[in-house]
Write an enzyme that holds these catalytic residues in place. Sequence first.
Site, PDB file in Angstrom:
ATOM      1  N   HIS A  75      -8.627   1.900   4.991  1.00 41.46           N
ATOM      2  CA  HIS A  75      -8.095   3.255   5.188  1.00 41.46           C
ATOM      3  C   HIS A  75      -9.183   4.296   4.974  1.00 41.46           C
ATOM      4  CE1 HIS A  75      -4.041   1.918   5.669  1.00 41.46           C
ATOM      5  NE2 HIS A  75      -3.854   1.564   4.409  1.00 41.46           N
ATOM      6  N   ASP A  89      -3.016  14.177  -7.326  1.00 41.09           N
ATOM      7  CA  ASP A  89      -2.905  14.329  -5.877  1.00 41.09           C
ATOM      8  C   ASP A  89      -1.422  14.454  -5.543  1.00 41.09           C
ATOM      9  OD1 ASP A  89      -1.723  11.790  -5.640  1.00 41.09           O
ATOM     10  OD2 ASP A  89      -3.606  10.809  -5.109  1.00 41.09           O
ATOM     11  N   HIS A 123      -1.284  11.772 -10.697  1.00 36.52           N
ATOM     12  CA  HIS A 123      -2.704  11.655 -11.007  1.00 36.52           C
ATOM     13  C   HIS A 123      -3.533  12.651 -10.190  1.00 36.52           C
ATOM     14  CE1 HIS A 123      -1.619   8.869  -7.780  1.00 36.52           C
ATOM     15  NE2 HIS A 123      -2.842   8.993  -7.323  1.00 36.52           N
ATOM     16  N   HIS A 129      -8.357  -3.793   1.640  1.00 35.91           N
ATOM     17  CA  HIS A 129      -7.334  -3.104   2.432  1.00 35.91           C
ATOM     18  C   HIS A 129      -7.518  -1.586   2.343  1.00 35.91           C
ATOM     19  CE1 HIS A 129      -3.221  -2.366   4.078  1.00 35.91           C
ATOM     20  NE2 HIS A 129      -3.306  -1.302   3.292  1.00 35.91           N
ATOM     21  N   GLU A 130      -7.632  -1.067   1.126  1.00 32.11           N
ATOM     22  CA  GLU A 130      -7.714   0.383   0.953  1.00 32.11           C
ATOM     23  C   GLU A 130      -9.022   0.950   1.502  1.00 32.11           C
ATOM     24  OE1 GLU A 130      -5.121   1.922   0.295  1.00 32.11           O
ATOM     25  OE2 GLU A 130      -3.911   0.293  -0.529  1.00 32.11           O
ATOM     26  N   HIS A 154      -7.453   5.347  -4.801  1.00 35.52           N
ATOM     27  CA  HIS A 154      -6.784   5.396  -6.094  1.00 35.52           C
ATOM     28  C   HIS A 154      -5.977   4.111  -6.316  1.00 35.52           C
ATOM     29  CE1 HIS A 154      -6.695  10.090  -5.610  1.00 35.52           C
ATOM     30  NE2 HIS A 154      -7.903   9.619  -5.859  1.00 35.52           N
ATOM     31  N   CYS A 178       0.840  -1.190   0.000  1.00 35.27           N
ATOM     32  CA  CYS A 178       0.000   0.000   0.000  1.00 35.27           C
ATOM     33  C   CYS A 178       0.881   1.247   0.000  1.00 35.27           C
ATOM     34  CB  CYS A 178      -0.903  -0.017   1.234  1.00 35.27           C
ATOM     35  SG  CYS A 178      -1.831   1.499   1.519  1.00 35.27           S
ATOM     36  N   HIS A 236      -2.435   1.273   9.267  1.00 32.15           N
ATOM     37  CA  HIS A 236      -1.758   0.002   9.044  1.00 32.15           C
ATOM     38  C   HIS A 236      -1.557  -0.758  10.349  1.00 32.15           C
ATOM     39  CE1 HIS A 236       0.095   1.177   4.923  1.00 32.15           C
ATOM     40  NE2 HIS A 236      -1.025   0.494   4.780  1.00 32.15           N
TER      41      HIS A 236
END
Length: 497
Positions: free
Chosen positions: A236, A181, A179, A232-233, A209, A93, A242
Site C-alpha cells: 500500500h 490519525d 494514534h 502487505h502494508e 502503522h 488490513c 487490495h
Amino acid sequence: MCFLQMMRVVFVCIYWLNYNAESAPVHYTEISLDALQYMSINGYLHLPDPRVGQLLDENTIKKSLESLQRFGNIPVTGVLDDKTVELIETPRCGLPDISKSHDTRKKKYALQGTKWNKNNITWKLINDNNDGLSRNQVENVIQKAVLRWEAVTNLNFRKIEINSKEVADIEVSFGIRYHKDAYPFDGPGNVLAHGFYPSTNEGVSGDLHFDDDEVFTIGTSEGRNLLWVAVHEIGHCIGLEHSNIRESIMYPWYKGYMGEDFPLTQDDIYGIQTLYGSKKRVTDQVTTTVLPVATGSGKDLLPSCSMKGAVFDRVTGITYIFNGKNLYKIDQNLQNVDGPFNVEKILPDVKSIDSAYVNSKSEIVFFKGTSYYIYSNLSELVLLEKGSIFKKFIGLRNDTKKIDAAFIWPGNGKTYLFSGDLFYRFSDYSNIVYYDYPREISKFWGNVPSPVDAVFAWKNGVTYFFKGTGFYRMTDKVEIEKYYPKAISGAWMKCVN
C-alpha cells in the site's frame, strides 16, 4: 464519542426506522449490526441518511453481502452464511477494499493508483512495540519486506536511523486505538495494520502503522506474522490497492503463518512493475522481430488512418497497429511505417483481428469475435492457447459479441477489456473479471466516445485511446487532455483517410 460508537448509533437509528416502516420490511434477525458496520467501513455498504427519510432496504444489504463475497472469493449467496461470518471475523488490513475511487457515481480517480514521484525511498522505525521484539528484530523484518518489492521493481529503499534528523518517506510505527490519525485501531482481533498510499508524497502519505494491541511474532505460527503484514502494508505504501485474488499478498485478509520465505505472486509483481518498471539489467537482451519484410511500395505502405488494435512492445520499442486483416509496424520514434503484412499469413489461426494486448506474462493475446488466441510474444509468435473468451475471461456478459480493445493500465497494473459501451477490469492471474464490472466507458475514461477502436499505454507511460481517425491522450486523473482528439495522421504515422 468515537467513530465506531457513532456508526453504531446510526445503525440503531436505521434499524428502528425500517422496523417501523410497513413499506420496507427487512429481516434484521438475519444480519447483525456488527456485520453492517463491517461492510460500511470496508466500502461495501453506503449508509443511507435517515435525516431525509432514506431507509436501508433488504435488497441493498443483499447486494452489499454479494459484493463482499465476490471480493473475498467465497460463494456468492447474498446472505450472512457461515463462510461470510468466518470471512468477517478473519483478521485483516485496515484499508477498505472498495474506496470512493470505485464509486460508480464518481468520474475522477475512478481507478486507484498513486505512486511516489521518485525511485529512491527512505524508511524509519519511529518507536518500539509491546510484543517483546527488539528494535533490531523489527528493523530486520521491515528491511526484508521492502526488499521483496525492491527485488522485482525499479525502487531502492534506504533505512534512516532513529537518531537521524532526516525525515523518512515511510515512517513505521506501533500504536493503539486512537494514534493521531483519522483511523483509530479497534483493539485485538480484527484490524492488524494500515499503510497509507503515496498520495501527495508528503505528511502521512506512505506511512505504516501497526496495531500494538495485536501480538506480532517472527518465525512462528503463534500470533500474527510481522513479515507478512509488513510486506502487505508496504505494498500500500508504494501504491498498490487490495486484490481479490486469494493467493496475492495484497489480498486484504490475513492467511496465517506462511513461513519467512513466501513469494510475491505474479499479480503483485506485475502491479508494482507497472507503477515503477521492472528490475532491468544492463545485459538484458533485445529480441529481434522475425516478421516478414514488406514487399509493397508507395501508397501500398500507407495504412488507413484507423486502428482496430494497437500494441506497444517494450522490448523492441516498436508499435504494432492492427487493422482487420493487415498489420503495420511503427518504429520507436514514430517515423517509419513498415507494412502492410497480411495477418492471415503471419497468424493463420487468427486470420483477422478485432483487438490485441500484451498480458502480464508478456504474451500477446489476440481477439476475433468471441475467440481468443495467445501467442508466445511479438517476435516468435508461437501459438500457445486458443478458445472461447467466455471460458478464459470468466465474467464477461453472455451477450458480448467481441472485444473492441484491451490493455494493461499503468495506473494500477490491471487489465481492462472494452466491448461496446462497457469495459471490464480483469485479472490475468486468476482469469476472472472483477466483481463489480462491467461499467460504462463514458463514466470512467474521461468521456471517450464508445465503442473505442484501440487502447494502449505507450513507452512514455501515457494512455492513448483511438476512435475513427482521431486519438485521445489521458491525464493521470483519467481525463482527456486539452485540445484532444487530434488526428492520427501525422502524429502517429503517415496514413490516408
